[in-house]
Design a protein around this motif. Structure first.
Motif, PDB file in Angstrom:
ATOM      1  N   MET A  32      23.023  31.219  42.451  1.00  0.00           N
ATOM      2  CA  MET A  32      23.525  31.936  41.276  1.00  0.00           C
ATOM      3  C   MET A  32      24.356  30.972  40.430  1.00  0.00           C
ATOM      4  O   MET A  32      25.135  30.188  40.957  1.00  0.00           O
ATOM      5  N   VAL A  33      24.156  31.038  39.120  1.00  0.00           N
ATOM      6  CA  VAL A  33      24.891  30.200  38.182  1.00  0.00           C
ATOM      7  C   VAL A  33      25.765  31.121  37.339  1.00  0.00           C
ATOM      8  O   VAL A  33      25.262  32.007  36.641  1.00  0.00           O
ATOM      9  N   TRP A  34      27.087  30.911  37.402  1.00  0.00           N
ATOM     10  CA  TRP A  34      28.055  31.739  36.696  1.00  0.00           C
ATOM     11  C   TRP A  34      28.808  30.896  35.678  1.00  0.00           C
ATOM     12  O   TRP A  34      29.113  29.735  35.924  1.00  0.00           O
ATOM     13  N   LYS A  35      29.140  31.509  34.546  1.00  0.00           N
ATOM     14  CA  LYS A  35      29.926  30.843  33.507  1.00  0.00           C
ATOM     15  C   LYS A  35      31.126  31.726  33.180  1.00  0.00           C
ATOM     16  O   LYS A  35      30.974  32.932  32.946  1.00  0.00           O
ATOM     17  N   ALA A  36      32.317  31.125  33.158  1.00  0.00           N
ATOM     18  CA  ALA A  36      33.520  31.852  32.760  1.00  0.00           C
ATOM     19  C   ALA A  36      33.465  32.097  31.257  1.00  0.00           C
ATOM     20  O   ALA A  36      33.239  31.169  30.478  1.00  0.00           O
ATOM     21  N   GLU A  37      33.658  33.345  30.862  1.00  0.00           N
ATOM     22  CA  GLU A  37      33.594  33.710  29.445  1.00  0.00           C
ATOM     23  C   GLU A  37      34.986  33.768  28.798  1.00  0.00           C
ATOM     24  O   GLU A  37      35.094  34.021  27.614  1.00  0.00           O
ATOM     25  N   GLY A  53      49.083  39.164  35.854  1.00  0.00           N
ATOM     26  CA  GLY A  53      47.774  39.813  35.908  1.00  0.00           C
ATOM     27  C   GLY A  53      46.891  39.361  34.771  1.00  0.00           C
ATOM     28  O   GLY A  53      47.165  38.371  34.097  1.00  0.00           O
ATOM     29  N   GLY A  54      45.819  40.092  34.551  1.00  0.00           N
ATOM     30  CA  GLY A  54      44.904  39.740  33.476  1.00  0.00           C
ATOM     31  C   GLY A  54      43.479  40.072  33.830  1.00  0.00           C
ATOM     32  O   GLY A  54      43.192  40.685  34.868  1.00  0.00           O
ATOM     33  N   GLU A  55      42.589  39.656  32.948  1.00  0.00           N
ATOM     34  CA  GLU A  55      41.173  39.963  33.111  1.00  0.00           C
ATOM     35  C   GLU A  55      40.358  38.674  33.030  1.00  0.00           C
ATOM     36  O   GLU A  55      40.533  37.890  32.097  1.00  0.00           O
ATOM     37  N   LEU A  56      39.488  38.462  34.005  1.00  0.00           N
ATOM     38  CA  LEU A  56      38.577  37.317  33.997  1.00  0.00           C
ATOM     39  C   LEU A  56      37.160  37.851  33.856  1.00  0.00           C
ATOM     40  O   LEU A  56      36.800  38.835  34.517  1.00  0.00           O
ATOM     41  N   ILE A  57      36.378  37.202  33.014  1.00  0.00           N
ATOM     42  CA  ILE A  57      35.015  37.651  32.744  1.00  0.00           C
ATOM     43  C   ILE A  57      34.068  36.491  32.994  1.00  0.00           C
ATOM     44  O   ILE A  57      34.297  35.369  32.525  1.00  0.00           O
ATOM     45  N   PHE A  58      33.001  36.773  33.730  1.00  0.00           N
ATOM     46  CA  PHE A  58      31.986  35.776  34.058  1.00  0.00           C
ATOM     47  C   PHE A  58      30.609  36.338  33.732  1.00  0.00           C
ATOM     48  O   PHE A  58      30.368  37.539  33.905  1.00  0.00           O
ATOM     49  N   GLU A  93      44.082  48.487  45.242  1.00  0.00           N
ATOM     50  CA  GLU A  93      45.449  48.730  44.783  1.00  0.00           C
ATOM     51  C   GLU A  93      45.840  47.825  43.613  1.00  0.00           C
ATOM     52  O   GLU A  93      46.554  48.240  42.713  1.00  0.00           O
ATOM     53  N   TRP A  94      45.402  46.566  43.616  1.00  0.00           N
ATOM     54  CA  TRP A  94      45.886  45.621  42.613  1.00  0.00           C
ATOM     55  C   TRP A  94      44.789  44.875  41.852  1.00  0.00           C
ATOM     56  O   TRP A  94      45.075  44.025  41.011  1.00  0.00           O
ATOM     57  N   PHE A  95      43.531  45.216  42.099  1.00  0.00           N
ATOM     58  CA  PHE A  95      42.445  44.600  41.335  1.00  0.00           C
ATOM     59  C   PHE A  95      41.286  45.575  41.190  1.00  0.00           C
ATOM     60  O   PHE A  95      41.155  46.537  41.953  1.00  0.00           O
ATOM     61  N   LYS A  96      40.454  45.285  40.210  1.00  0.00           N
ATOM     62  CA  LYS A  96      39.214  46.037  40.015  1.00  0.00           C
ATOM     63  C   LYS A  96      38.136  45.026  39.640  1.00  0.00           C
ATOM     64  O   LYS A  96      38.363  44.159  38.785  1.00  0.00           O
ATOM     65  N   ALA A  97      36.984  45.136  40.278  1.00  0.00           N
ATOM     66  CA  ALA A  97      35.848  44.276  39.952  1.00  0.00           C
ATOM     67  C   ALA A  97      34.697  45.170  39.527  1.00  0.00           C
ATOM     68  O   ALA A  97      34.426  46.192  40.171  1.00  0.00           O
ATOM     69  N   GLU A  98      34.039  44.787  38.441  1.00  0.00           N
ATOM     70  CA  GLU A  98      32.949  45.604  37.919  1.00  0.00           C
ATOM     71  C   GLU A  98      31.853  44.708  37.359  1.00  0.00           C
ATOM     72  O   GLU A  98      32.131  43.728  36.667  1.00  0.00           O
ATOM     73  N   VAL A  99      30.597  45.069  37.661  1.00  0.00           N
ATOM     74  CA  VAL A  99      29.440  44.353  37.132  1.00  0.00           C
ATOM     75  C   VAL A  99      28.661  45.307  36.236  1.00  0.00           C
ATOM     76  O   VAL A  99      28.360  46.433  36.633  1.00  0.00           O
ATOM     77  N   LYS A 100      28.355  44.832  35.028  1.00  0.00           N
ATOM     78  CA  LYS A 100      27.467  45.550  34.114  1.00  0.00           C
ATOM     79  C   LYS A 100      26.419  44.545  33.664  1.00  0.00           C
ATOM     80  O   LYS A 100      26.764  43.525  33.065  1.00  0.00           O
ATOM     81  N   ASP A 101      25.169  44.836  33.982  1.00  0.00           N
ATOM     82  CA  ASP A 101      24.070  43.909  33.727  1.00  0.00           C
ATOM     83  C   ASP A 101      24.386  42.576  34.393  1.00  0.00           C
ATOM     84  O   ASP A 101      24.504  42.519  35.593  1.00  0.00           O
ATOM     85  N   ASN A 102      24.582  41.507  33.617  1.00  0.00           N
ATOM     86  CA  ASN A 102      24.879  40.202  34.223  1.00  0.00           C
ATOM     87  C   ASN A 102      26.338  39.775  34.010  1.00  0.00           C
ATOM     88  O   ASN A 102      26.680  38.622  34.193  1.00  0.00           O
ATOM     89  N   ILE A 103      27.206  40.720  33.640  1.00  0.00           N
ATOM     90  CA  ILE A 103      28.613  40.416  33.348  1.00  0.00           C
ATOM     91  C   ILE A 103      29.515  40.966  34.452  1.00  0.00           C
ATOM     92  O   ILE A 103      29.478  42.156  34.763  1.00  0.00           O
ATOM     93  N   LEU A 104      30.317  40.088  35.034  1.00  0.00           N
ATOM     94  CA  LEU A 104      31.307  40.459  36.038  1.00  0.00           C
ATOM     95  C   LEU A 104      32.684  40.407  35.390  1.00  0.00           C
ATOM     96  O   LEU A 104      33.062  39.384  34.809  1.00  0.00           O
ATOM     97  N   THR A 105      33.415  41.517  35.492  1.00  0.00           N
ATOM     98  CA  THR A 105      34.778  41.582  34.984  1.00  0.00           C
ATOM     99  C   THR A 105      35.701  41.872  36.155  1.00  0.00           C
ATOM    100  O   THR A 105      35.488  42.832  36.894  1.00  0.00           O
ATOM    101  N   VAL A 106      36.716  41.029  36.333  1.00  0.00           N
ATOM    102  CA  VAL A 106      37.695  41.222  37.398  1.00  0.00           C
ATOM    103  C   VAL A 106      39.055  41.362  36.728  1.00  0.00           C
ATOM    104  O   VAL A 106      39.503  40.469  36.017  1.00  0.00           O
ATOM    105  N   THR A 107      39.691  42.514  36.967  1.00  0.00           N
ATOM    106  CA  THR A 107      40.979  42.826  36.358  1.00  0.00           C
ATOM    107  C   THR A 107      42.051  42.846  37.439  1.00  0.00           C
ATOM    108  O   THR A 107      41.872  43.498  38.477  1.00  0.00           O
ATOM    109  N   PHE A 108      43.133  42.126  37.187  1.00  0.00           N
ATOM    110  CA  PHE A 108      44.243  42.022  38.139  1.00  0.00           C
ATOM    111  C   PHE A 108      45.475  42.698  37.569  1.00  0.00           C
ATOM    112  O   PHE A 108      45.852  42.440  36.424  1.00  0.00           O
ATOM    113  N   ASP A 109      46.126  43.534  38.377  1.00  0.00           N
ATOM    114  CA  ASP A 109      47.416  44.104  38.012  1.00  0.00           C
ATOM    115  C   ASP A 109      48.483  43.028  38.189  1.00  0.00           C
ATOM    116  O   ASP A 109      48.254  42.008  38.852  1.00  0.00           O
ATOM    117  N   SER A 110      49.641  43.291  37.660  1.00  0.00           N
ATOM    118  CA  SER A 110      50.773  42.385  37.815  1.00  0.00           C
ATOM    119  C   SER A 110      51.161  42.292  39.293  1.00  0.00           C
ATOM    120  O   SER A 110      51.156  43.293  40.009  1.00  0.00           O
TER     121      SER A 110
END
Length: 140
Positions: A32-37, A53-58, A93-110
């Motif tokens: 798998m080849v992933w790129k940070a967006e 915290g924050g949001e990372l998108i790949f 409790e402190w993160f959420k990971a979600e995939v939609k199509d080919n996009i992975l979004t990982v959200t971190f709480d403080s």
């Protein structure tokens, strides 16, 4: 005579395209080849997440619909909720990971603790797996 010639031609064509040529054998999937967006830093193979915290998108560049296999923190192993047949989201409790199509979004709480929080998130597209490693900074 003509039937025999047609039958021989069809048989020869079928022998050139065996099932083994169509199905990839185990272990032959492209990695798998992933790129940070979004802008992110990586240290020691782990993506750095600030304590705030924050949001990372790949985006996955070579598989169109990957899904989440599991997530591992220092305290717990999380799986997707099988009973809901939702292999695209893990909420903890402190993160959420979600995939939609080919996009992975990982959200971190403080992170309000004085301990760093590690997360290993594994995604899959069948017989191929990729593990993201994140390390969220501790509050000072």
């Amino acid at each position: 005579m003509r039937f025999k010639h047609i039958f021989t031609t069809i048989l020869a064509a079928l022998s050139l395209t065996s099932c083994g040529d169509i199905i990839e054998p185990d272990g032959k999937w492209d990695p798998m080849v992933w790129k940070a967006e979004v802008k992110t830093t990586k240290h020691d193979d782990a993506y750095s997440v600030p304590a705030t915290g924050g949001e990372l998108i790949f985006s996955c560049k070579n598989y169109s619909k990957p899904w989440i296999a599991d997530a591992l923190t220092s305290e717990q192993l999380y799986s997707t909720p099988d009973e809901q047949l939702n292999y695209n989201t893990i909420t903890a409790e402190w993160f959420k990971a979600e995939v939609k199509d080919n996009i992975l979004t990982v959200t971190f709480d403080s992170n309000q603790t004085t301990e760093e929080r590690p997360l290993k998130l594994t995604v899959t597209a069948g017989d191929i797996f990729y593990t993201f490693t994140f390390l969220q900074s501790a509050s000072k």
